[in-house]
Design an enzyme around this catalytic site. Sequence first.
Site, PDB file in Angstrom:
ATOM      1  N   SER A  14      32.621  74.045 -24.334  1.00 21.80           N
ATOM      2  CA  SER A  14      32.438  75.495 -24.415  1.00 21.80           C
ATOM      3  C   SER A  14      32.712  76.234 -23.104  1.00 21.80           C
ATOM      4  CB  SER A  14      31.011  75.805 -24.877  1.00 21.80           C
ATOM      5  OG  SER A  14      30.715  77.172 -24.695  1.00 21.80           O
ATOM      6  N   PHE A  15      33.536  77.252 -23.199  1.00 28.54           N
ATOM      7  CA  PHE A  15      33.841  78.154 -22.083  1.00 28.54           C
ATOM      8  C   PHE A  15      32.861  79.319 -22.026  1.00 28.54           C
ATOM      9  CE2 PHE A  15      35.758  82.394 -21.684  1.00 28.54           C
ATOM     10  CZ  PHE A  15      36.229  82.407 -20.379  1.00 28.54           C
ATOM     11  N   SER A  16      32.396  79.760 -23.181  1.00 30.06           N
ATOM     12  CA  SER A  16      31.666  81.019 -23.294  1.00 30.06           C
ATOM     13  C   SER A  16      30.354  81.040 -22.519  1.00 30.06           C
ATOM     14  CB  SER A  16      31.395  81.346 -24.764  1.00 30.06           C
ATOM     15  OG  SER A  16      32.597  81.446 -25.472  1.00 30.06           O
ATOM     16  N   LYS A  64      34.459  78.866 -38.372  1.00 29.84           N
ATOM     17  CA  LYS A  64      35.060  80.200 -38.407  1.00 29.84           C
ATOM     18  C   LYS A  64      35.299  80.707 -39.828  1.00 29.84           C
ATOM     19  CE  LYS A  64      37.222  79.975 -33.846  1.00 29.84           C
ATOM     20  NZ  LYS A  64      38.431  80.252 -33.052  1.00 29.84           N
ATOM     21  N   ASP A 104      39.832  86.521 -31.672  1.00 32.25           N
ATOM     22  CA  ASP A 104      40.930  85.589 -31.367  1.00 32.25           C
ATOM     23  C   ASP A 104      42.285  86.283 -31.459  1.00 32.25           C
ATOM     24  OD1 ASP A 104      39.492  83.286 -30.813  1.00 32.25           O
ATOM     25  OD2 ASP A 104      39.572  82.522 -32.861  1.00 32.25           O
ATOM     26  N   GLY A 127      48.730  73.212 -37.046  1.00 35.70           N
ATOM     27  CA  GLY A 127      47.326  73.179 -37.450  1.00 35.70           C
ATOM     28  C   GLY A 127      47.023  74.273 -38.467  1.00 35.70           C
ATOM     29  N   GLY A 130      40.594  77.482 -38.638  1.00 33.84           N
ATOM     30  CA  GLY A 130      40.247  78.898 -38.529  1.00 33.84           C
ATOM     31  C   GLY A 130      41.018  79.642 -37.453  1.00 33.84           C
ATOM     32  N   ALA A 131      41.263  78.995 -36.302  1.00 28.48           N
ATOM     33  CA  ALA A 131      42.012  79.659 -35.228  1.00 28.48           C
ATOM     34  C   ALA A 131      43.441  79.943 -35.656  1.00 28.48           C
ATOM     35  CB  ALA A 131      42.001  78.808 -33.962  1.00 28.48           C
ATOM     36  N   GLY A 229      45.670  78.388 -23.110  1.00 29.18           N
ATOM     37  CA  GLY A 229      44.816  79.360 -23.796  1.00 29.18           C
ATOM     38  C   GLY A 229      43.769  80.048 -22.947  1.00 29.18           C
TER      39      GLY A 229
END
Length: 248
Positions: A14-16, A64, A104, A127, A130-131, A229
């Site tokens: 996780s980045f957030s 998502k 996103d 892919g 959800g993204a 990203g």
Amino acid sequence: MDKYGLIGFPLGHSFSISYFNEKFTNEGINARYINYEIPQIEDLKEILASNPELCGLNVTIPYKQQVIPYLDDLSPEARAIGAVNVIRVTHKNKNVILKGFNSDVIGFTRSIETMLEPYHKKALILGTGGASLAINYGLKSLGLETLFVSRTKKPGCITYEEVTPELIKEYNVIVNCTPLGMYPKADTCPNLPYEEMDCHTILYDLIYNPGETLFMKKGARYGANTKNGLEMLLLQAFASWDFWHCNE
């Protein structure tokens, strides 16, 4: 103290949490950001019940799409995309109201649009999670025709075995929405004919750790323009904060 957080499973990458807690410290905001690693989406109810100070959530893999039935409302973009990565939590009397958004698509389109040239007309999306739905929406909004690529045959989707040298020339924007190449499995990448790429090819990887994935390295060897990203993550984090505080 207000709370914000991230739901997903697993959350080791996780980045957030570091981004938002640093923001709160630097800007003197009385809030905390917490990772809620939940093994099933049904656990969202417990998160909401035990955290009455919660004002907003981010949503990551694999929820998502799964989270949508739990929401009271969706923004028009999130509804059209069919995936949510931001939830605004509003408390009215004893009711908790959840509205879903998609940041996103904002982060991605703002990040890739400066790379696009008039000859970039078609894109492969690697892919189908959800993204990838947000990426598809974003690319179409920028005027590109899209085609999904998956390991298994699905309607509206081709397999990696069907990505021919001719297709690489025609679909010269390629976006990796898979976890292939993400740390610690940095020695993996999507199976593509990289030798057919050139300076007209864009390889965009949603992965940001490592900073240069094998997908990017193999394309760059043949002249492809590459981007990871990280900028998208930053831009979507800015948008998340706006969604949590808008009246929309």
